[in-house]
Design a protein around this motif. Structure first.
Motif, short mmCIF file in Angstrom:
data_model
loop_
_atom_site.label_atom_id
_atom_site.label_comp_id
_atom_site.label_asym_id
_atom_site.label_seq_id
_atom_site.Cartn_x
_atom_site.Cartn_y
_atom_site.Cartn_z
N VAL A 1 0.82 -1.07 0.00
CA VAL A 1 0.01 -0.08 0.12
C VAL A 1 0.89 1.19 -0.08
O VAL A 1 1.69 1.45 1.02
N SER A 2 0.81 2.03 -1.09
CA SER A 2 1.46 3.43 -1.07
C SER A 2 0.63 4.20 -0.61
O SER A 2 -0.53 4.51 -0.88
N VAL A 3 1.18 5.16 0.17
CA VAL A 3 0.52 6.34 1.15
C VAL A 3 0.91 7.39 0.94
O VAL A 3 2.28 7.77 0.91
N SER A 4 0.25 8.68 0.75
CA SER A 4 0.71 10.00 0.73
C SER A 4 -0.31 11.03 1.39
O SER A 4 -1.47 10.74 1.23
N LEU A 5 0.00 11.97 2.09
CA LEU A 5 -0.81 12.74 2.71
C LEU A 5 -0.31 14.25 2.27
O LEU A 5 0.94 14.83 2.66
N ASP A 6 -1.38 14.80 1.87
CA ASP A 6 -1.10 16.40 1.30
C ASP A 6 -1.94 17.26 2.33
O ASP A 6 -2.95 16.97 2.73
N HIS A 7 -1.46 18.62 2.58
CA HIS A 7 -2.35 19.42 3.42
C HIS A 7 -2.18 20.78 2.77
O HIS A 7 -1.10 21.15 2.49
N ASP A 8 -3.27 21.18 2.57
CA ASP A 8 -3.35 22.56 1.93
C ASP A 8 -4.69 23.31 2.61
O ASP A 8 -5.78 23.14 2.43
N GLY A 9 -4.02 24.37 3.16
CA GLY A 9 -5.04 25.28 4.21
C GLY A 9 -5.75 24.34 5.12
O GLY A 9 -4.96 23.99 6.23
N GLY A 10 -6.99 24.45 5.37
CA GLY A 10 -7.59 23.69 6.25
C GLY A 10 -8.18 22.32 5.83
O GLY A 10 -8.88 21.67 6.46
N ARG A 11 -7.44 21.59 4.71
CA ARG A 11 -7.87 20.45 4.27
C ARG A 11 -6.49 19.47 3.81
O ARG A 11 -5.53 20.02 3.56
N ALA A 12 -6.68 18.31 4.37
CA ALA A 12 -5.74 17.23 4.21
C ALA A 12 -6.46 16.09 3.29
O ALA A 12 -7.42 15.80 3.53
N THR A 13 -5.53 15.74 2.43
CA THR A 13 -5.93 14.73 1.68
C THR A 13 -5.06 13.29 1.59
O THR A 13 -3.89 13.61 1.29
N LEU A 14 -5.65 12.39 2.00
CA LEU A 14 -4.85 11.16 2.22
C LEU A 14 -5.23 10.27 0.97
O LEU A 14 -6.32 9.83 0.37
N ARG A 15 -4.06 10.02 0.20
CA ARG A 15 -4.25 9.16 -1.15
C ARG A 15 -3.41 7.72 -0.83
O ARG A 15 -2.55 7.44 -0.30
N LEU A 16 -4.34 6.80 -1.32
CA LEU A 16 -3.98 5.17 -0.96
C LEU A 16 -3.81 4.48 -2.35
O LEU A 16 -4.76 4.94 -3.24
N ALA A 17 -2.76 3.78 -2.55
CA ALA A 17 -2.95 2.97 -3.91
C ALA A 17 -2.35 1.67 -3.31
O ALA A 17 -1.43 1.59 -2.49
N GLN A 18 -2.77 0.42 -3.94
CA GLN A 18 -2.42 -0.73 -3.34
C GLN A 18 -2.17 -1.69 -4.88
O GLN A 18 -2.72 -1.48 -6.00
N HIS A 19 -0.86 -2.65 -4.46
CA HIS A 19 -0.68 -3.50 -5.64
C HIS A 19 -0.38 -4.68 -4.64
O HIS A 19 0.30 -4.94 -3.97
N VAL A 20 -0.90 -5.96 -5.47
CA VAL A 20 -0.73 -7.09 -5.03
C VAL A 20 0.43 -7.92 -6.02
O VAL A 20 -0.05 -8.15 -7.08
N PRO A 21 1.71 -8.00 -5.56
CA PRO A 21 2.62 -8.54 -6.45
C PRO A 21 2.30 -9.96 -6.97
O PRO A 21 1.61 -10.65 -6.19
N ALA A 22 2.85 -10.21 -8.21
CA ALA A 22 2.56 -11.38 -8.78
C ALA A 22 3.16 -12.56 -8.00
O ALA A 22 4.27 -12.31 -7.57
N THR A 23 2.70 -13.85 -7.98
CA THR A 23 3.13 -14.86 -7.59
C THR A 23 3.03 -15.93 -8.24
O THR A 23 2.47 -16.10 -9.52
#
Length: 479
Positions: free
Chosen positions: A69-91
């Motif tokens: 799970v890739s995670v990033s958190l941005d903050h702009d003024g009075g708002r925070a945005t959490l961005r999530l992305a997931q990847h299940v590696p090949a097996t």
């Protein structure tokens, strides 16, 4: 299988909540007590009692692999945005994976005040990517995620060293706090491995804060201040350089030992007692932290470290303290090292299980002469491949000692292959279980990889090789 099953049940408990999960378990026993039931039966009870749809969750039973799970958190003024992305590696056998249902507990903390910016939230993340918006966030937020290990995933975030150090000081979730400390240490160690040097101050400060925090119990502190293992550091690298990993880790250990020398002494003395041995959580935690502190005192290069360890070794009334002291001595160069080894051996020569610890401690030593010492121990009168525990204590332990096993001349690989060929004639199952370290040959530089691969090929070509070892070695060569 059992570990994964436990994690899946725990995730369902997180999704349903304690009340509905208890009701679902009651329903499961009501329906199936005394009968043969399946995983599907259990999940259906979760759905019926909890009034949830777990159709997508069932992917956990059919798809292999650990989601990243890739995670990033941005903050702009009075708002925070959490961005999530997931990847299940090949097996093997599964290439194109669908996104999994991930219950992620999160909380935001204010970077300036250290106070929580709202309550903990449960996010059910089930898409390839998703964004979550938090309004009314006037202070720069720091993200605490996967609190309580709510999902068995690997988190990859853009949190800085300062953010991780902040969480190591302020996070109110023990798991997230521990993970922040470990990630801070790991990032520092990887940088030191790759670049040859790294700034250790953030780690030193975070460890100092942890040692000085009276609200933390000894068991947590003992685990939180330990550095990630050399093998785990190597897992983060595209190509493992055992010597560089060792140098980076030892450099950080030494700096932590020297910079916090007074604190380690205080911790050691505070958890040293004349009271008789007690088998209680508090006493166990105290023994654990005392041995961790002893290790850092030795890492600092303190002149009296060996004497301190030997005194603990002699006075110990329990195996934890005695072996902890022995480990410190075995990793050093003091004359007291051999004295302690002799005393330990003579005292426990008649106890096979304890003597296994004597072999194992030497096989895991960080000393330069460990490969030669292990080869000599393989000829010891008390070493026998006929005893699986004894084989694991010496051969198995040496094979996971990353630096000692992966010496550039390949002696460690030859030694392991020789032992496995001999062990195969006595116990094929144990031999097969000890072979995987050779199967990691693709993770190393071409020279080491060629030497490891050659030993695997030699094992495969051995006449009369068992099916167990042949399959394990063959698969290792194939991929």
């Amino acid at each position: 299988i059992y570990n994964k099953g436990a994690e899946l049940i725990r995730m369902m408990a997180t999704i349903l909540g304690p009340v509905d999960f208890r009701a679902a378990c009651d329903l499961y026993f009501e329906r199936f007590d005394g009968t043969a039931a399946t995983c599907e039966d259990f999940v259906r009870c979760m759905e019926d009692a909890g009034n949830v749809d777990l159709a997508r969750f069932r992917l956990w039973y059919s798809q292999a692999g650990t989601p990243r799970v890739s995670v990033s958190l941005d903050h702009d003024g009075g708002r925070a945005t959490l961005r999530l992305a997931q990847h299940v590696p090949a097996t093997p056998g599964q290439v194109d994976k669908q996104p999994m249902v991930l219950p992620l507990k999160i909380r935001l903390f204010g970077a300036e005040t250290g106070a929580p910016l709202g309550p903990e939230q449960l996010v059910l993340f089930s898409e390839v990517s998703e964004s979550i918006v938090f309004d009314g966030i006037t202070e720069r937020p720091v993200l605490s995620i996967n609190r309580g290990f709510s999902a068995p995933v690997t988190i990859e975030s853009d949190r800085t060293a300062d953010d991780l150090a902040f969480l190591a000081r302020h996070d109110d979730d023990p798991f997230a706090r521990y993970e922040a400390m470990q990630q801070l240490m790991l990032d520092t160690l990887v940088a030191g491995t790759i670049e040859g040097r790294a700034d250790h101050q953030a780690v030193i400060d975070a460890v100092a804060d942890t040692l000085d925090n009276p609200a933390l119990d000894a068991a947590f502190i003992a685990e939180a201040v330990l550095l990630p293992s050399e093998a785990f550091i190597g897992d983060q690298l595209s190509t493992v350089d055992p010597e560089a990993v060792y140098r980076a880790r030892e450099a950080l250990r030494a700096d932590l030992g020297r910079a916090l020398a007074d604190r380690w002494r205080e911790v050691y003395e505070a958890h040293t007692t004349d009271k008789p041995y007690e088998y209680t959580p508090a006493a166990k935690a105290s023994r654990r932290l005392r041995n961790v502190a002893l290790g850092y005192i030795a890492a600092s290069g303190a002149a009296d470290a060996a004497a301190l360890a030997f005194r603990q070794f002699e006075r110990a009334d329990n195996m934890t303290d005695r072996q902890g002291a022995l480990t410190t001595l075995v990793n050093g160069d003091s004359d007291l090292r051999e004295a302690a080894l002799d005393i330990f051996y003579n005292r426990y020569a008649g106890n096979s299980l304890v003597l296994d610890k004597w072999f194992q401690t030497q096989a895991l030593s960080t000393r330069d002469d460990t490969p030669a010492a292990v080869a000599a121990l393989a000829q010891h009168p008390d070493f026998t491949l006929a005893n699986p525990n004894r084989a694991r204590s010496l051969i198995g332990a040496f094979a996971v000692n990353q630096r000692a096993f992966n010496q550039p001349d390949g002696a460690g690989y030859r030694f392991l292959a020789d032992q496995l060929i001999a062990l195969d004639r006595l116990n094929p199952q144990t031999a097969a279980k000890l072979l995987p370290p050779l199967g990691r040959w693709r993770r190393f530089d071409p020279a080491r990889a060629a030497l490891m691969k050659a030993e695997l090929e030699r094992i495969v070509a051995t006449p009369g090789l068992s099916k167990d070892v042949f399959e394990q070695a063959s698969k290792s060569l194939e991929g």
